[in-house]
Every structure is written in structure tokens, then in C-alpha cells.
Write an enzyme that holds these catalytic residues in place. Structure first.
Site, short mmCIF file in Angstrom:
data_model
loop_
_atom_site.label_atom_id
_atom_site.label_comp_id
_atom_site.label_asym_id
_atom_site.label_seq_id
_atom_site.Cartn_x
_atom_site.Cartn_y
_atom_site.Cartn_z
N SER A 117 0.80 -1.23 0.00
CA SER A 117 0.00 0.00 0.00
C SER A 117 0.84 1.28 0.00
O SER A 117 1.61 1.52 -0.91
CB SER A 117 -0.96 -0.05 1.18
OG SER A 117 -1.86 1.02 1.13
N HIS A 118 0.73 2.04 1.08
CA HIS A 118 1.36 3.36 1.18
C HIS A 118 2.76 3.26 1.80
O HIS A 118 3.39 4.28 2.04
CB HIS A 118 0.48 4.24 2.05
CG HIS A 118 0.12 3.56 3.35
ND1 HIS A 118 -0.82 2.55 3.41
CD2 HIS A 118 0.62 3.69 4.58
CE1 HIS A 118 -0.90 2.10 4.64
NE2 HIS A 118 -0.03 2.77 5.38
N ASP A 288 -2.12 6.77 -3.19
CA ASP A 288 -1.03 5.99 -2.59
C ASP A 288 -0.51 4.95 -3.58
O ASP A 288 -0.95 4.88 -4.74
CB ASP A 288 -1.47 5.36 -1.26
CG ASP A 288 -2.41 4.18 -1.43
OD1 ASP A 288 -3.09 4.12 -2.46
OD2 ASP A 288 -2.46 3.32 -0.53
N ASP A 290 -0.82 1.77 -4.13
CA ASP A 290 -1.70 0.81 -4.82
C ASP A 290 -3.04 1.42 -5.23
O ASP A 290 -3.92 0.70 -5.69
CB ASP A 290 -1.91 -0.43 -3.95
CG ASP A 290 -2.64 -0.10 -2.65
OD1 ASP A 290 -2.43 1.01 -2.12
OD2 ASP A 290 -3.41 -0.94 -2.16
N ASP A 292 -5.62 2.88 -3.63
CA ASP A 292 -6.91 2.88 -2.93
C ASP A 292 -7.11 4.13 -2.07
O ASP A 292 -8.23 4.49 -1.74
CB ASP A 292 -7.14 1.58 -2.11
CG ASP A 292 -6.01 1.27 -1.16
OD1 ASP A 292 -5.01 2.03 -1.13
OD2 ASP A 292 -6.10 0.25 -0.45
N ARG A 293 -6.01 4.82 -1.73
CA ARG A 293 -6.16 6.05 -0.93
C ARG A 293 -6.16 7.30 -1.80
O ARG A 293 -5.56 7.29 -2.87
CB ARG A 293 -5.00 6.17 0.07
CG ARG A 293 -4.99 5.09 1.10
CD ARG A 293 -3.90 5.35 2.12
NE ARG A 293 -3.99 4.36 3.19
CZ ARG A 293 -3.39 4.47 4.36
NH1 ARG A 293 -2.63 5.53 4.62
NH2 ARG A 293 -3.53 3.55 5.27
N LYS A 389 -11.51 0.39 -0.96
CA LYS A 389 -11.57 1.82 -1.13
C LYS A 389 -10.95 2.15 -2.49
O LYS A 389 -10.21 1.35 -3.04
CB LYS A 389 -10.88 2.55 0.01
CG LYS A 389 -9.47 2.10 0.32
CD LYS A 389 -9.00 2.76 1.60
CE LYS A 389 -7.64 2.28 2.03
NZ LYS A 389 -7.72 1.33 3.16
#
Ligand code: G1P
Ligand code: ZN
Length: 562
Positions: A117-118, A288, A290, A292-293, A389
Site C-alpha cells: 500500500s502506502h 497511494d 496501490d 486505494d487512498r 476503497k
């Protein structure tokens, strides 16, 4: 010619326990011999389980370092384990929302997402393997527990070492494995996802707003932070919506994200903040690693908190074709997320759920038809169009609203606050603390809130006083399957609805990250444009005093303030 399946003996590794976001570790950990193989085998055997033979799975990730090696292993091991078909993003690339979209569209058994992710990437960064189930959402605890259990007793894994698939070549490749056909389909990572966005939103309305004539157009700037979103953003904003190529920043995915934290917040996405401060753009967004954010900014870097972003979208859903067609069923937020959306839900007579941190808790409500829109304070916003998300979805939702109302971002917020009041919010992150003092702080706080005499107690700082109305460690009973999740965060709630919340992060890869969330409600219009740090200072002081955070951890300041 049939490809040979090899059975390789192996031994368990300690701590292969996946959480909300899969198994997230440093790349170095994943590079240990057999480490990745063990975890893939456990995922296939325990998560796909009984349906493994003949199954179809999606595979893709955010392009970070070690992604290609892991994709190659997954292909070889899926073939050996009797999987029938893999849908893989070209070069192993899929954003997390795209994986969710593909699982649902092609009704696959599940999907494997390669991302942390982030968190930073590169040889010294992090890697992660996450399993999503057939509804497109993150595996629930029953599944991650089963994976973990499998890793503790694993004795062997299956692999086809000689199978060579070319993940750079679009199209179908087939292999004969043990008498069965194994198919690898390499897909355009953006096509299906973007087609879905075009169904959900009115692209022509957004297009005339963001690429209309000079002087009337809303100039936008999108910073993909060298994560997976660059190609998605270019396709949507440049090719479909007619924005200039110069509106795309850091749009080339890099295995180490250019050495940065690919996390869209005010600290790690300072580039976007500084660009927007120059005043040339009316709207800015960052994603981010991937995808999703999301973080949303207005003219002059006016910051939209994710809490307010959720509430504004909730207040305006009817301008989005998807919701015109499917209706709006209910709203939800994670517990630490400020209650701005609750006010919208109340005004609209809609259900609003408060769930523990982590996207997986929204899935059951969506599957049961009780939830359309949800979000978290941690820059996560999404809807029931998928089960993750979705950063780009959130940006398109915002642009739909702005195209419809023709207001600026700031005016949209000010009008929202005039209608509902403002839920001021800030989050302090203390990253990479030593685990033992962090655990001590949490257990002390646990004792504090367990003591009934805390209710009624008054805390003061400066000229402000707050009376405790409720204090607990948040427990959640899922309204659909009645499963109980205990101790999801310490809450101290005051009688004016202000809240102080403490949690330990469940997604970090080393040490302990303490998260302190502060919320205060204000209905005095003259205060709406004040800074959250100023308004919330007394509550922050009280939180630090109650928790002894500075004394225990030795941290005098947080790593990140949002
Ligand atoms: C963090 C966020 C949480 C989010 C998760 C995955 O988890 O706080 O809202 O769902 O990342 O993106 P935490 O590290 O706080 O456990
Ligand atoms: Zn992410």
C-alpha cells in the site's frame, strides 16, 4: 508436453500472520529462501481451499520491487496446485481497486494483490501479499486465521519450476500441467476498471468542467506518487477527460516510488501541497502506491479532510449516475473517522454505521444491501461499486460534484459546514515506536477507561473544560454475521461530542505505530475557517496528559500530523 509438478519440502517461518492488509513485511524478509513460497502455498491451500482445483484467480500489484518475482512464483505455484486460470495485469500491474473490480466482473474465486500500500518500496522497503475473496474484498479474519494456521504447520509446497509465462505479453497463454490445461491471461491493467468508471460517472459533464475553455475551466493536478496510478490517471484524465499531460505529476510507476512514502497525506504528499499553493490549480489529488487512498486539495492547497470528503460526497451522491440508478442505501465510517457523515445521514434519514478500522468491515454491509458509501479518516473513500476503497473513484466523485455545482472546493466545504457545522479533526501518528512502551501505554489506557469513575470527570486545558460522557475500548458486533471484534481502540468521548481515540496500527511492518485521533465539533460559523490544530489544541494537550505518551515513548512530536 506436460509440465512437471515438483513437491518441495519446507519448514514453517515464525510470524506469517496476515492482517487486514495481508502479510506486510520488508522485502528482505520476503527474499529469504522459501518464505514467499510458504506464504503463497498457505494462501492457496487455506484461503482458496476446497475450490482450489479448477479455480480462477486474479493476480496483480502496485509495481513495487519484488512484485515481478512474486508474480512469477504465484504463476508457477498456481499451476502446480491445480488452478485453472489466472487473470494477470500486464507486467504484474493492477491497482488494488482494479483487482476488486476484475474479481467481481469476471466472477473469479478471488485474487492475490502484491502491495504494501502506502509503505515505502525498493530493496530496503516493504512488500506484501494480500488475498481478496470472491466478493472482491479483503479476506475476513476467519480466512486470514486459516492462512496463518497453515503457515505454522506447512511441510511442503507445490511448484512447476519449468513453467515460463510471459507477463509482458497481452493475451492468453496455455500450458499442460498434469493432464489439465492451465491458462494465463495477461490483461490490460486499466481497461476494465476505466470502462467501469465510465459507467459510474458522467464523463462528458466532468470533461466540460475540467477541459473547457480558458478562464472557465477547473485546472486540476494529479500526483500519482510514482505508484500504480500513473497509467490509470493518464487514461482517465488525459485521454478521456481532455486534461493536458502537464496535469499529471509523478505518473511513471517506479519500483521504489522514487524513494518516497507513497502515502497521500500532508507530509508525504508535500509536493502536491506545494504545487497547489502556487495558485494555478483549483483542484489537486494524490494517490497511494496501490491506488486505494486519496487526498483532495482545493485552490491554494485548501485541505479537505477525508472525514469531510466523505460527508460532502454523501451529501451530493444524487449527481452521480451510479447512485441515480442504484439508489443510496446507507453510509458508514470507521470508528476513528470524525462524525461529519453521521450528520448528513441523519438529515437524509439514512442508516449510518460505525465499524472498526479496516475496509473489510464494510464488505458485509455492502453485500447485505445496507451500505452505499463509506470512508475512513486515513484517506480512504469508496462505495459499493467494488469492495475496496478507491482513490480514483473518490476524485471522480468530487469532480462530478464540482461539475454539477460549479463551486470551488473551498466554497463546497464552507457551504457544507454552514449546513451541518464542522467536525474538526486531527490525527497524530508516532511511527516506529518501541513496542513495549507503546503496549504499556495502551494497557494503562485500557485500565483507565475500564474504571467507571472516569465518566463525569472533567479535564481542562487553557480555558476549555471537557466532561467525560463515555469511555471504552471499542467493541463491534457485525450487524450481518454477528461476529464480534473486540478492543478496536480506546475512546474517550466528552459530553460535547468531542473525542480522543488511541489505537496501535495493525498495518506497520516494524515496531509499533501509535495513532492518536482528536475530534471536536463546532457550530459557531466564525470558527469554520480556523486551523484544526488551533481549535483542537486543548484536546490534544489533554490526550497527551492522560496517556503519558511523551514520558512513555520518549517522543516529543508525532512523525506525521494530519
Ligand atoms: C491503516 C489505516 C486504516 C486503513 C488501513 C489500510 O491501518 O489507519 O484506516 O484501513 O491502514 O489502508 P492501521 O495502520 O491504522 O491499522
Ligand atoms: Zn493502499
Amino acid at each position: 508436453m506436460s509440465i512437471t509438478v515438483k513437491t518441495v519440502p519446507t519448514k514453517p517461518f515464525d510470524g506469517q500472520k496476515p492482517g487486514t492488509s495481508g502479510l506486510r513485511k520488508s522485502v528482505k524478509v520476503y527474499q529469504q529462501p522459501s518464505y514467499t513460497e510458504n506464504f503463497i502455498q498457505a494462501t492457496l491451500s487455506a484461503a482458496v481451499g476446497a475450490s482450489l482445483k479448477g479455480s480462477t484467480l486474479v493476480v496483480g500489484g502496485d509495481g513495487r520491487y519484488f512484485g515481478k518475482e512474486a508474480t512469477d512464483l504465484i504463476i508457477k505455484m498456481c499451476a502446480a496446485n491445480g488452478v485453472s486460470k489466472l487473470l494477470i495485469g500486464q507486467n504484474g500491474i493492477f491497482s488494488t481497486p482494479a483487482v476488486s473490480c476484475i474479481i467481481r466482473k469476471y466472477k473469479t474465486n478471488g485474487g492475490i494483490i502484491l502491495t504494501a500500500s502506502h509503505n515505502p518500496g525498493g530493496p530496503d522497503g516493504d512488500f506484501g501479499i494480500k488475498y481478496n475473496i470472491s466478493n472482491g474484498g479483503p479476506a475476513p479474519e476467519s480466512v486470514t486465521d486459516a492462512i496463518f494456521k497453515y503457515t505454522t504447520t506447512i511441510k511442503e509446497y507445490l511448484i512447476c519450476p519449468d513453467l515460463k509465462a510471459d507477463i509482458s505479453k497481452l493475451g492468453t497463454q496455455t500450458f499442460k500441467v498434469g493432464g489439465n490445461t492451465f491458462t494465463v491471461e495477461i490483461m490490460d491493467p486499466v481497461a476494465d476498471y476505466v470502462a467501469y468508471m465510465k459507467e459510474i460517472f458522467n464523463f462528458s459533464s466532468i470533461k466540460s468542467h475540467v477541459s473547457g475553455p480558458d478562464g472557465q475551466r477547473l485546472n486540476i493536478l494529479i500526483n500519482s506518487m510514482h505508484g500504480v496510478m500513473g497509467p490509470y490517471a493518464k487514461k482517465v484524465f488525459v485521454e478521456e477527460l481532455g486534461c493536458p499531460a502537464s496535469s499529471m505529476v509523478n505518473a511513471v510507476p517506479l519500483p521504489d516510488f522514487g524513494g518516497h512514502h507513497p502515502d497521500p497525506n500532508l507530509t508525504y504528499a508535500a509536493d502536491l501541497v506545494n504545487d497547489l499553493k502556487k495558485g494555478h490549480h483549483g483542484f489537486g489529488a494524490a494517490f497511494d502506491g496501490d491506488g486505494d487512498r486519496n487526498m483532495i486539495l482545493g485552490h491554494n492547497a485548501f485541505f479537505v479532510t477525508p472525514n469531510d470528503s466523505l460527508a460532502v460526497i454523501a451529501n451530493n451522491l444524487e449527481c452521480i449516475p451510479y447512485f441515480q440508478k442504484n439508489g443510496v442505501k446507507g453510509y458508514a465510517r470507521s470508528m476513528p473517522t470524525a462524525g461529519a457523515v453521521d450528520r448528513v445521514a441523519k438529515a437524509k434519514g439514512m442508516e449510518c454505521f460505525e465499524v472498526p478500522t479496516g475496509w473489510k468491515f464494510f464488505g458485509n454491509l455492502m453485500d447485505a444491501g445496507r451500505l452505499s458509501l463509506c470512508g475512513e479518516e486515513s484517506f480512504g473513500t469508496g462505495s459499493n461499486h467494488i469492495r475496496e476503497k478507491d482513490g480514483l473513484w473518490a476524485v471522480l466523485a468530487w469532480l462530478s460534484i464540482l461539475a454539477h455545482t460549479k463551486k470551488s472546493v473551498e466554497q463546497t466545504l464552507v457551504d457544507h459546514w454552514k449546513q451541518y457545522g464542522r467536525n474538526f479533526f486531527t490525527r497524530y501518528d508516532y511511527e516506529n515506536c518501541d513496542s513495549s512502551p507503546a503496549n504499556k501505554m495502551m494497557s494503562d489506557l485500557n485500565s483507565l477507561v475500564a474504571d467507571p469513575s472516569l465518566v463525569g470527570k472533567v479535564y481542562s486545558s487553557g480555558n476549555k473544560s471537557y466532561k467525560v460522557a463515555k469511555a471504552d475500548n471499542f467493541n463491534y458486533t457485525d450487524p450481518i454475521d454477528k461476529s464480534v471484534s473486540k478492543n478496536q481502540g480506546i475512546r474517550i468521548i466528552f459530553d460535547d461530542d468531542s473525542r480522543i481515540i488511541f489505537r496501535l496500527s495493525g498495518t506497520g511492518s516494524s515496531g509499533a505505530t501509535i495513532r492518536l485521533y482528536i475530534e471536536g465539533y463546532e457550530s459557531d460559523e466564525s470558527k469554520y475557517l480556523m486551523s484544526a490544530q488551533d481549535v483542537l489544541k486543548p484536546l490534544i494537550d489533554i490526550a497527551l496528559k492522560i496517556s503519558h505518551l511523551v514520558e512513555l515513548t520518549g517522543r516529543t512530536a508525532p512523525t506525521v500530523i494530519t
